[in-house]
Design an enzyme around this catalytic site. Structure first.
Site, PDB file in Angstrom:
ATOM      1  N   ASP A  24      15.438  22.074 -29.325  1.00 26.71           N
ATOM      2  CA  ASP A  24      14.491  22.778 -30.051  1.00 26.71           C
ATOM      3  C   ASP A  24      14.461  21.897 -31.649  1.00 26.71           C
ATOM      4  O   ASP A  24      15.502  21.095 -32.024  1.00 26.71           O
ATOM      5  CB  ASP A  24      14.817  24.055 -30.819  1.00 26.71           C
ATOM      6  CG  ASP A  24      14.174  24.808 -31.834  1.00 26.71           C
ATOM      7  OD1 ASP A  24      13.187  24.651 -31.957  1.00 26.71           O
ATOM      8  OD2 ASP A  24      15.244  25.046 -32.730  1.00 26.71           O
ATOM      9  N   VAL A  25      13.321  21.773 -31.956  1.00 24.94           N
ATOM     10  CA  VAL A  25      13.336  20.622 -33.224  1.00 24.94           C
ATOM     11  C   VAL A  25      13.134  21.253 -34.580  1.00 24.94           C
ATOM     12  O   VAL A  25      14.290  21.078 -35.424  1.00 24.94           O
ATOM     13  CB  VAL A  25      12.027  19.706 -33.048  1.00 24.94           C
ATOM     14  CG1 VAL A  25      12.047  18.664 -34.265  1.00 24.94           C
ATOM     15  CG2 VAL A  25      12.118  19.095 -31.619  1.00 24.94           C
TER      16      VAL A  25
END
Length: 244
Positions: free
Chosen positions: A14-15
């Site tokens: 996940d960024v």
């Protein structure tokens, strides 16, 4: 039994919220608008309102949706109305910073794994995020690429198929994320090994991220990306046990 950190070939990430500090980015932009208007805003209150507005049925893709979100939350925060402010909040995503440990940690982890981004952000924003992080990714999947957003399993399935074409399998992946709702819960249901980065360990609540219906106990749990990188390097430095 939890696998060794060194047993994986890929780390999927996940960024926004795990590597990029979107909460500070949103709060800083709203604070600047407030200051220009001669007022101020409560950052945590703003995140609560953001979260409620962001997950409305008519929400657009992220971060384009921030223009609409501003129009919803501004009156409640005493901020000035106007499309220019919503566009300013949306465009601020291009300048959001990574967490202080993100860039270095990703460089360290890239020595041991292929790194794959999985973000609900649009491709234009991901380009800025990746550059902020030092462009560490072997591959990147955005909402533009997949046509869906996490926690939709279809997003993950496209990544599984990519990894299979690269010669790996789902079992070779460790999914790393801060969002229980978007990532940790669904990755468990899909049979992945996961790693929760508890970015808000020193703060109450879920901030700008939607609260999950139930908490999922992760396979690995760290409070920062630096802690994960430290653990990987420690494991790599341990003497290998000789075969019998």
């Amino acid at each position: 039994m939890t696998k060794s950190l060194l047993s994986f070939k890929y780390l999927t990430f996940d960024v926004v919220g795990t590597l990029i500090d979107f909460e500070s980015g949103i709060k800083d932009c709203l604070a600047a608008i407030a200051a220009e208007a001669g007022t101020d805003v409560d950052g945590e209150a703003a995140l609560t309102l953001y979260r409620e507005a962001r997950y409305a049925p008519d929400a657009d893709l992220f971060p384009d949706d921030l223009a609409r979100v501003y129009s919803v939350i501004a009156p409640k925060l005493g901020l000035p109305a106007g499309t220019q402010y919503g566009e300013r909040l949306r465009d601020s995503a291009a300048a959001w910073a990574g967490f202080p440990d993100s860039r270095e940690a990703m460089a360290r982890l890239s020595r041991h794994y292929k790194l794959i981004a999985m973000t609900n952000a649009r491709r234009w924003a991901f380009t800025h995020f990746s550059r902020e992080l030092g462009d560490p990714f072997f591959a990147g999947f955005t909402a533009d690429d997949t046509g869906v957003e996490k926690p939709n399993p279809a997003f993950f399935q496209q990544v599984f198929e990519f990894v299979e074409r690269d010669g790996g399998s789902k079992d070779d992946i460790l999914h790393v994320a801060q969002s229980q709702y978007h990532d940790i819960g669904v990755s468990r249901r899909l049979g992945m090994t996961n790693c929760w980065i508890q970015r808000r360990h020193a703060q109450k609540g879920y901030g700008g991220t939607i609260e999950p219906a139930e908490f999922t106990e992760p396979d690995f749990h760290f409070r920062s990306m630096a802690e994960l990188a430290d653990a990987v390097e420690q494991a790599a430095a341990e003497p290998k046990t000789a075969s019998a």
